[in-house]
Design a protein around this motif. Sequence first.
Motif, mmCIF file in Angstrom:
data_model
loop_
_atom_site.group_PDB
_atom_site.id
_atom_site.type_symbol
_atom_site.label_atom_id
_atom_site.label_comp_id
_atom_site.label_asym_id
_atom_site.label_seq_id
_atom_site.Cartn_x
_atom_site.Cartn_y
_atom_site.Cartn_z
ATOM 1 N N ILE A 155 0.860 -1.193 0.000
ATOM 2 C CA ILE A 155 0.000 0.000 0.000
ATOM 3 C C ILE A 155 0.894 1.241 0.000
ATOM 4 N N PHE A 156 1.902 1.207 0.865
ATOM 5 C CA PHE A 156 2.810 2.359 0.956
ATOM 6 C C PHE A 156 3.568 2.558 -0.367
ATOM 7 N N LEU A 157 4.038 1.447 -0.963
ATOM 8 C CA LEU A 157 4.784 1.550 -2.234
ATOM 9 C C LEU A 157 3.930 2.172 -3.340
ATOM 10 N N TYR A 158 2.705 1.689 -3.480
ATOM 11 C CA TYR A 158 1.832 2.226 -4.544
ATOM 12 C C TYR A 158 1.481 3.693 -4.282
ATOM 13 N N THR A 159 1.336 4.044 -2.991
ATOM 14 C CA THR A 159 1.049 5.446 -2.664
ATOM 15 C C THR A 159 2.246 6.319 -3.029
ATOM 16 N N LEU A 160 3.444 5.739 -2.822
ATOM 17 C CA LEU A 160 4.672 6.437 -3.190
ATOM 18 C C LEU A 160 4.737 6.666 -4.711
ATOM 19 N N LEU A 161 4.112 5.771 -5.471
ATOM 20 C CA LEU A 161 4.080 5.929 -6.938
ATOM 21 C C LEU A 161 3.007 6.914 -7.383
ATOM 22 N N VAL A 162 1.812 6.787 -6.799
ATOM 23 C CA VAL A 162 0.695 7.603 -7.293
ATOM 24 C C VAL A 162 0.863 9.081 -6.932
ATOM 25 N N ALA A 163 1.480 9.363 -5.779
ATOM 26 C CA ALA A 163 1.594 10.770 -5.348
ATOM 27 C C ALA A 163 2.338 11.630 -6.376
ATOM 28 N N PRO A 164 3.551 11.222 -6.856
ATOM 29 C CA PRO A 164 4.203 12.053 -7.874
ATOM 30 C C PRO A 164 3.518 12.017 -9.244
ATOM 31 N N VAL A 165 2.951 10.861 -9.605
ATOM 32 C CA VAL A 165 2.266 10.766 -10.912
ATOM 33 C C VAL A 165 1.076 11.737 -10.945
ATOM 34 N N ALA A 166 0.412 11.912 -9.793
ATOM 35 C CA ALA A 166 -0.745 12.811 -9.738
ATOM 36 C C ALA A 166 -0.356 14.277 -9.943
ATOM 37 N N VAL A 167 0.949 14.593 -9.781
ATOM 38 C CA VAL A 167 1.398 15.978 -9.987
ATOM 39 C C VAL A 167 1.707 16.232 -11.474
ATOM 40 N N LEU A 168 1.882 15.127 -12.241
ATOM 41 C CA LEU A 168 2.276 15.258 -13.656
ATOM 42 C C LEU A 168 1.377 16.179 -14.500
ATOM 43 N N PRO A 169 0.052 16.157 -14.325
ATOM 44 C CA PRO A 169 -0.759 17.057 -15.158
ATOM 45 C C PRO A 169 -0.310 18.518 -15.075
ATOM 46 N N TRP A 170 0.155 18.941 -13.886
ATOM 47 C CA TRP A 170 0.636 20.315 -13.720
ATOM 48 C C TRP A 170 2.007 20.468 -14.395
ATOM 49 N N ILE A 171 2.903 19.477 -14.156
ATOM 50 C CA ILE A 171 4.252 19.540 -14.752
ATOM 51 C C ILE A 171 4.149 19.531 -16.283
ATOM 52 N N MET A 172 3.225 18.737 -16.806
ATOM 53 C CA MET A 172 3.079 18.641 -18.267
ATOM 54 C C MET A 172 2.319 19.830 -18.855
ATOM 55 N N GLY A 173 1.728 20.638 -17.992
ATOM 56 C CA GLY A 173 1.123 21.880 -18.466
ATOM 57 C C GLY A 173 -0.347 21.830 -18.825
ATOM 58 N N PHE A 174 -1.002 20.679 -18.617
ATOM 59 C CA PHE A 174 -2.442 20.696 -18.917
ATOM 60 C C PHE A 174 -3.282 20.892 -17.653
ATOM 61 N N ALA A 175 -2.616 21.143 -16.533
ATOM 62 C CA ALA A 175 -3.317 21.583 -15.315
ATOM 63 C C ALA A 175 -2.573 22.801 -14.789
ATOM 64 N N GLY A 176 -3.282 23.651 -14.054
ATOM 65 C CA GLY A 176 -2.697 24.902 -13.589
ATOM 66 C C GLY A 176 -2.028 24.788 -12.222
#
Lengths: 51, 314
Positions: free
Chosen positions: B226-247
């Motif tokens: 559970i902890f490992l997958y949370t460690l993966l999803v947390a940064p992936v969820a920031v990607l929309p902002w890094i990629m520029g399609f979220a503000g």
Amino acid sequence: MSNDRVTLTDKQKKAQRSRSIALALALAAFVIIVYVGTWAKLGANVLIRPM
Amino acid sequence: MALVEKNVSLGTDIGLSEANASDYIALLKPRVMSLVVFTGLVGLLAAPGEVNPVLAAIGILCIAVGAGASGALNMWYDADIDAVMKRTARRPIPSGRVSREQALTFGLLLSAFSVVTLGLFVNLLSAFLLAFTIFFYAVIYTMWLKRSTPQNIVIGGAAGSFPPMIGWAVVTNSISMESLVLFMIIFLWTPPHFWALSLFMSDDYEKAKIPMMPNVMGAASTKFQIFLYTLLVAPVAVLPWIMGFAGPVYGVFSMAMGLAFLGYARVVWRAPVGKEMIKPAKKMFAFSIIYLFGLYAVLLGEILVRKALLLAGA
């Protein structure tokens, strides 16, 4: 032969009515979707067809 | 007396049903459907380009009906285990209101209607993705993975991750990195969400002989994963902002929520196996729903504000 008739209970009648109404609404909605969708997809072209 | 008996047997033979329309709606799993509609709508609105609003509405409706159809097919196949589990025992098939055959017919019909309608009115790619989603959920997850491997919800989670990708394809007729990111957020979120649930529902799953992670690998391994997958999803969820399609609002929100999600996962991980882990697992399960809903809601809010500003400027 007359003994083969099935008498619905009140609960079955109510359930059947509920299903019939839902089915009628679903069919009506589908007709509207196809009608409106066709206009949206084809626009005025819907009138252009080879005779 | 003979007549009554005959009527009773006739009633059974010809399938006189006491199922209301609401029982058929229950077969569609309306709560799951609402999440599917929501994420599909965000995918559709986040996509660049224009689509006729009527066709967009038809697209969302088809996604909703397709998701409901796969729910009905799931209930058709899983009626035996649904009857054993407390959470599902009152569903229309185990409670005897709808027969398995009726559920199967209902699910197949709605699948066909939703896919064909989407293909005819929107585009073939989104119809293909919807058909694949239904197939993946009903066949790959329900019929195969669910009863055979503790990785069931990891791989099966893909089915629930497709809707934003379908929404995106409705507008663009393509699959892009952005829609893949929207897919990955739900895909990586699914294991910690369901495993947190299975930590405090493991007895139910055990009774139904479903090989959930805690029943097969033990609670300690599940908590760590559970902890490992949370460690993966947390940064992936920031990607929309890094990629520029979220503000930036989404950027800050996703980082803060990701850290909070990690905090919950850490507490679950560190909790001793047994009764003491139940409370943190329940808290994490509840937060996981807020987390995913929050991410998509903020993304939706930003998109709507951007579109409103564009309209006002035009």
